[in-house]
Design a protein around this motif. Structure first.
Motif, mmCIF file in Angstrom:
data_model
loop_
_atom_site.group_PDB
_atom_site.id
_atom_site.type_symbol
_atom_site.label_atom_id
_atom_site.label_comp_id
_atom_site.label_asym_id
_atom_site.label_seq_id
_atom_site.Cartn_x
_atom_site.Cartn_y
_atom_site.Cartn_z
ATOM 1 N N ALA A 105 26.726 49.799 36.894
ATOM 2 C CA ALA A 105 26.132 49.254 38.114
ATOM 3 C C ALA A 105 26.406 47.755 38.208
ATOM 4 C CB ALA A 105 24.639 49.530 38.151
ATOM 5 N N ARG A 106 26.320 47.052 37.098
ATOM 6 C CA ARG A 106 26.597 45.612 37.097
ATOM 7 C C ARG A 106 28.059 45.326 37.411
ATOM 8 N NH1 ARG A 106 23.386 45.487 32.020
ATOM 9 N NH2 ARG A 106 21.263 45.162 32.708
ATOM 10 N N GLU A 107 28.938 46.225 36.973
ATOM 11 C CA GLU A 107 30.372 46.055 37.216
ATOM 12 C C GLU A 107 30.776 46.507 38.615
ATOM 13 O OE1 GLU A 107 32.114 48.342 34.096
ATOM 14 O OE2 GLU A 107 31.443 46.990 32.523
ATOM 15 N N GLY A 108 29.852 47.121 39.338
ATOM 16 C CA GLY A 108 30.150 47.579 40.684
ATOM 17 C C GLY A 108 30.856 48.921 40.744
ATOM 18 N N THR A 109 30.882 49.650 39.628
ATOM 19 C CA THR A 109 31.547 50.958 39.620
ATOM 20 C C THR A 109 30.550 52.108 39.701
ATOM 21 O OG1 THR A 109 31.605 51.033 37.196
ATOM 22 C CG2 THR A 109 33.528 50.079 38.319
ATOM 23 N N ALA A 110 29.269 51.791 39.832
ATOM 24 C CA ALA A 110 28.243 52.826 39.964
ATOM 25 C C ALA A 110 27.071 52.278 40.777
ATOM 26 C CB ALA A 110 27.753 53.288 38.596
ATOM 27 N N LEU A 111 26.370 53.184 41.395
ATOM 28 C CA LEU A 111 25.159 52.855 42.146
ATOM 29 C C LEU A 111 24.127 53.916 41.787
ATOM 30 C CD1 LEU A 111 23.643 51.278 44.367
ATOM 31 C CD2 LEU A 111 24.671 52.837 46.019
ATOM 32 N N ASP A 112 23.098 53.530 41.061
ATOM 33 C CA ASP A 112 22.071 54.459 40.599
ATOM 34 C C ASP A 112 20.841 54.361 41.486
ATOM 35 O OD1 ASP A 112 22.923 53.561 37.234
ATOM 36 O OD2 ASP A 112 23.631 55.270 38.393
ATOM 37 N N LEU A 113 20.347 55.521 41.934
ATOM 38 C CA LEU A 113 19.199 55.570 42.829
ATOM 39 C C LEU A 113 18.163 56.547 42.305
ATOM 40 C CD1 LEU A 113 21.242 55.918 46.122
ATOM 41 C CD2 LEU A 113 20.210 53.827 45.243
ATOM 42 N N GLY A 114 16.914 56.266 42.592
ATOM 43 C CA GLY A 114 15.835 57.190 42.263
ATOM 44 C C GLY A 114 15.448 57.979 43.495
ATOM 45 N N VAL A 115 15.028 59.209 43.297
ATOM 46 C CA VAL A 115 14.539 60.052 44.392
ATOM 47 C C VAL A 115 13.050 60.244 44.166
ATOM 48 C CG1 VAL A 115 14.714 62.292 45.536
ATOM 49 C CG2 VAL A 115 16.766 61.218 44.580
ATOM 50 N N TYR A 116 12.251 59.833 45.148
ATOM 51 C CA TYR A 116 10.803 59.895 45.049
ATOM 52 C C TYR A 116 10.235 60.791 46.126
ATOM 53 C CZ TYR A 116 10.953 55.792 42.021
ATOM 54 O OH TYR A 116 11.190 54.932 41.000
ATOM 55 N N THR A 117 9.155 61.455 45.809
ATOM 56 C CA THR A 117 8.350 62.125 46.816
ATOM 57 C C THR A 117 6.895 61.905 46.452
ATOM 58 O OG1 THR A 117 7.994 64.179 48.046
ATOM 59 C CG2 THR A 117 8.379 64.409 45.692
ATOM 60 N N ASP A 118 6.108 61.555 47.414
ATOM 61 C CA ASP A 118 4.697 61.249 47.198
ATOM 62 C C ASP A 118 4.502 60.226 46.082
ATOM 63 O OD1 ASP A 118 3.936 63.067 49.211
ATOM 64 O OD2 ASP A 118 4.022 64.730 47.789
ATOM 65 N N GLY A 119 5.405 59.253 46.000
ATOM 66 C CA GLY A 119 5.292 58.192 45.011
ATOM 67 C C GLY A 119 5.694 58.576 43.605
ATOM 68 N N LYS A 120 6.232 59.765 43.416
ATOM 69 C CA LYS A 120 6.592 60.255 42.087
ATOM 70 C C LYS A 120 8.109 60.385 41.979
ATOM 71 C CE LYS A 120 6.021 64.306 39.140
ATOM 72 N NZ LYS A 120 5.543 65.682 39.086
ATOM 73 N N LEU A 121 8.677 59.861 40.891
ATOM 74 C CA LEU A 121 10.105 60.007 40.648
ATOM 75 C C LEU A 121 10.389 61.463 40.314
ATOM 76 C CD1 LEU A 121 12.884 58.594 40.261
ATOM 77 C CD2 LEU A 121 12.289 58.421 37.830
ATOM 78 N N ILE A 122 11.219 62.112 41.137
ATOM 79 C CA ILE A 122 11.509 63.540 40.932
ATOM 80 C C ILE A 122 12.980 63.808 40.647
ATOM 81 C CG2 ILE A 122 9.538 64.300 42.298
ATOM 82 C CD1 ILE A 122 11.609 64.939 44.558
ATOM 83 N N GLY A 123 13.792 62.770 40.711
ATOM 84 C CA GLY A 123 15.211 62.961 40.447
ATOM 85 C C GLY A 123 15.972 61.665 40.555
ATOM 86 N N SER A 124 17.266 61.780 40.409
ATOM 87 C CA SER A 124 18.129 60.615 40.565
ATOM 88 C C SER A 124 19.451 61.066 41.157
ATOM 89 C CB SER A 124 18.354 59.923 39.220
ATOM 90 O OG SER A 124 19.071 60.766 38.346
ATOM 91 N N MET A 125 20.135 60.120 41.723
ATOM 92 C CA MET A 125 21.451 60.386 42.282
ATOM 93 C C MET A 125 22.159 59.062 42.409
ATOM 94 S SD MET A 125 20.778 61.045 46.262
ATOM 95 C CE MET A 125 20.884 59.658 47.352
ATOM 96 N N GLY A 126 23.419 59.120 42.735
ATOM 97 C CA GLY A 126 24.141 57.880 42.940
ATOM 98 C C GLY A 126 25.630 58.087 42.965
ATOM 99 N N PHE A 127 26.329 56.968 43.093
ATOM 100 C CA PHE A 127 27.780 56.971 43.043
ATOM 101 C C PHE A 127 28.220 56.610 41.641
ATOM 102 C CE2 PHE A 127 27.574 56.113 47.712
ATOM 103 C CZ PHE A 127 28.323 57.205 48.114
ATOM 104 N N ASN A 128 29.166 57.361 41.117
ATOM 105 C CA ASN A 128 29.793 57.079 39.830
ATOM 106 C C ASN A 128 31.286 56.866 40.093
ATOM 107 O OD1 ASN A 128 27.366 57.825 38.363
ATOM 108 N ND2 ASN A 128 27.879 59.902 38.987
ATOM 109 N N GLY A 129 31.931 56.124 39.233
ATOM 110 C CA GLY A 129 33.370 55.953 39.347
ATOM 111 C C GLY A 129 33.803 55.397 40.685
ATOM 112 N N ILE A 130 33.061 54.409 41.186
ATOM 113 C CA ILE A 130 33.434 53.788 42.453
ATOM 114 C C ILE A 130 34.755 53.055 42.262
ATOM 115 C CG2 ILE A 130 32.808 52.055 44.190
ATOM 116 C CD1 ILE A 130 29.855 52.621 43.449
ATOM 117 N N LYS A 131 35.706 53.372 43.116
ATOM 118 C CA LYS A 131 37.007 52.709 43.083
ATOM 119 C C LYS A 131 37.238 52.088 44.460
ATOM 120 C CE LYS A 131 39.005 55.596 39.495
ATOM 121 N NZ LYS A 131 37.890 55.438 38.695
#
Length: 170
Positions: free
Chosen positions: A3-29
């Protein structure tokens, strides 16, 4: 570090204020205008369309804001639920990577799905309410983060909206 190098973007998925998953971009070129979407959702929330909504919003962001030309999703051939997400969103199956991933101490084959920018534009122009309308994304994370405490796995974001995707460092 990605993420610091700009090759990934990590996101949390929340519902009702609770972290229920994650998703994001990997291997950004950036130079090739492509990236891969990865995701995970807690088992108790599967089958409700949550990840489909979130991936739709992330793909929309990738094409519109990041100016990507191609987005890929790799799914284990053993994970039918995961493969259903790109299929519902109009991604095309490019092929199978035999033993392409090493997960849980063994190799697994992966289905490779892709969607091109023009295909996304055609798909979203035909459907009203597609993209970010169904899942708000917080684009101003830096500003928000300066005003609020940094979101960590055990903290709930303020004013969380069901199915809201928050920019956060996981």
């Amino acid at each position: 570090t990605e993420a610091r190098e700009g090759t990934a973007l990590d996101l949390g998925v929340y519902t009702d204020g609770k972290l229920i998953g994650s998703m994001g971009f990997n291997g950004i070129k950036e130079s090739k205008r492509r990236a891969e979407i990865g995701y995970w959702l807690s088992e108790e929330y599967e089958g409700q369309g949550i990840m489909t909504d979130c991936v739709r919003a992330l793909a929309d962001y990738g094409f519109k804001e990041m100016k990507l030309h191609r987005i890929e999703i790799h799914c284990s051939t053993n994970n039918v639920k995961s493969s259903a997400v790109p299929e519902r969103l109009g991604f095309k199956l490019d092929g199978i990577l035999r033993d392409g991933s090493f997960l849980y101490n063994h190799f697994e084959s992966s289905e490779v799905y892709s969607l091109l920018e023009d295909e996304w534009k055609q798909r979203t122009s035909r459907k009203s309410g597609a993209g970010l309308a169904s899942v708000p994304m917080r684009k101003d994370f830096d500003k928000w983060n300066a005003e609020k405490k940094k979101v960590h796995r055990k903290e709930n974001p303020p004013d969380a909206h069901p199915r809201e995707v928050w920019w956060c460092a996981l």
